[in-house]
Design an enzyme around this catalytic site. Structure first.
Site, short mmCIF file in Angstrom:
data_model
loop_
_atom_site.label_atom_id
_atom_site.label_comp_id
_atom_site.label_asym_id
_atom_site.label_seq_id
_atom_site.Cartn_x
_atom_site.Cartn_y
_atom_site.Cartn_z
N TYR A 106 13.96 103.83 -4.91
CA TYR A 106 15.00 103.24 -5.74
C TYR A 106 14.50 103.42 -7.16
CZ TYR A 106 15.80 100.55 -1.41
OH TYR A 106 15.98 100.16 -0.11
N CYS A 109 12.97 100.31 -8.94
CA CYS A 109 11.93 99.54 -8.24
C CYS A 109 10.59 99.71 -8.95
CB CYS A 109 11.83 100.02 -6.80
SG CYS A 109 10.34 99.49 -5.93
N PHE A 111 7.54 99.37 -7.85
CA PHE A 111 6.56 100.07 -7.03
C PHE A 111 6.83 101.57 -7.04
CE2 PHE A 111 6.75 95.75 -5.22
CZ PHE A 111 5.42 95.39 -5.39
N CYS A 112 8.10 101.95 -7.02
CA CYS A 112 8.45 103.37 -7.15
C CYS A 112 8.10 103.89 -8.54
CB CYS A 112 9.93 103.58 -6.87
SG CYS A 112 10.45 103.10 -5.20
#
Length: 374
Positions: A106, A109, A111-112
């Protein structure tokens, strides 16, 4: 964090679709399997995290959200990212270019964003598959239902942002080790939390699996390795939990955040409208619960300011980055988390009221210029 947003949207969606008016609206098809190619440039305006993890049930009804697709947005994003990809194909061969990397993500996001910051800094070309945060059909082949997921050479699946970063960094240093060999050093552990829900954790995920000689080259000064690991974990366990309460702090900020999510995420036209207004309201409420869960102050900005200033204080006045003259994995992790607020009021307030600005600008340049290629 924003996984709760997805669950809230599904609940409200069922209520809406159960009404006579919605049932008369019929259903529609959506675009599936769209892929965008690129390097996740940090120059693009970032936003907040929407890491929705919704249940797989109700797929037929939720298809109604996707009437009209979102084709225009898809084509624009694809064209932009293809241009970046063509440029990176040339520059990325010097280091790790032999790896075929596909990132399921995503865009908003944190973390991405961490993974993209790492890959961009090292100049590694990669393909992006933007995942619909509600239906998640793009990762239906995976038993692991979260993002990011990084596929290496179409065979090796890497889960968890910190595992991805540690594995690829280890491979870049120890070329004789394949990624499939390295990933065995990060075994998956399953357990149940206090609510009885199964959770997955990974052993050693902040460690690089290096020889003694390579470890000394990577961390020439005493304490450097432990410091990097400590702050990488801090970014995952603390800093990331400050994002939602800050970007959804008020109804106005929540709407602004979801406006960006809808424009940059893989939403259909009706689904995007529904997500913007209902999702913003849901996350405004949920952010208040998160504030209580993590024992944040009434003014959540103060917790964000303190966290960022603690980070800058840990770097000190004598270093450009925590890694010294060049960013280390902790720098990339913290930068990746913070940049998802770019373009939002929380980001502007952070830049104005903390000492992070100069370090942040240095990180922007280092990532955009792929300074880790050397």
């Amino acid at each position: 964090m924003a996984a709760r947003c997805g669950r809230a949207l599904v609940k409200v969606g069922w209520t809406f679709l159960a009404s006579p008016r919605s049932l008369r609206a019929g259903t529609g098809a959506r675009l599936a399997g769209n892929r965008a190619y690129g390097t996740g440039s940090s120059g693009a305006r970032a936003g907040l995290a929407l890491s929705a993890r919704t249940a797989a049930t109700g797929g037929g009804l939720l298809g109604a959200f996707l009437l009209g697709g979102g084709l225009g947005l898809y084509r624009t994003v694809k064209q932009r990212q293809q241009e970046h990809h063509a440029q990176e194909q040339e520059t990325g061969q010097a280091q790790g270019g032999a790896l075929k990397l596909v990132l399921y993500q995503y865009k908003t996001c944190p973390f991405c964003s961490k993974v993209r910051a790492f890959l961009d800094y090292h100049g590694l070309p990669y393909e992006i598959v933007e995942v619909n945060p509600v239906m998640r059909k793009e990762i239906k082949w995976s038993t692991y239902r979260k993002v990011p997921i990084l596929m290496v050479d179409e065979e090796v699946q890497l889960n968890d942002s910190s595992v991805i970063i540690s594995s690829i960094k280890t491979h870049l240093i120890s070329k004789d080790k394949s990624v499939s060999e390295i990933i065995r050093c990060y075994p998956e552990l399953k357990s149940k939390n206090d609510s009885g829900k199964e959770v997955v954790e990974y052993m050693n995920k902040y460690w690089l699996m290096l020889s003694e000689a390579d470890t000394l080259l990577m961390y020439p000064e005493k304490g450097m390795q432990k410091e990097e690991m400590k702050w990488r974990q801090w970014a995952d366990d603390w800093l990331v939990h400050l994002i939602s309460p800050n970007v959804y702090r008020t109804t106005g900020e929540a709407l602004a955040s979801f406006d960006y999510i809808v424009r940059e995420g893989k939403f259909g036209s009706f689904e995007g409208f529904f997500a913007k207004y209902v999702g913003a309201a849901a996350m405004f409420i949920i952010s208040k619960r998160l504030k209580n869960r993590h024992n944040l102050q009434d003014d959540v900005r103060q917790d964000l300011y303190k966290a960022v200033n603690d980070w800058i204080a840990a770097i000190g006045k004598q270093r450009k980055f925590m890694g010294g003259d060049r960013p280390n994995l902790a720098d990339l992790s913290v930068y990746g988390v913070l940049r998802v607020m770019e373009g939002l009021q929380a980001f502007d307030d952070m830049m104005k009221n903390t000492k992070v600005k100069h370090w942040y600008k240095r990180m922007q340049r280092a990532t955009q210029n792929h300074e880790g290629r050397q």
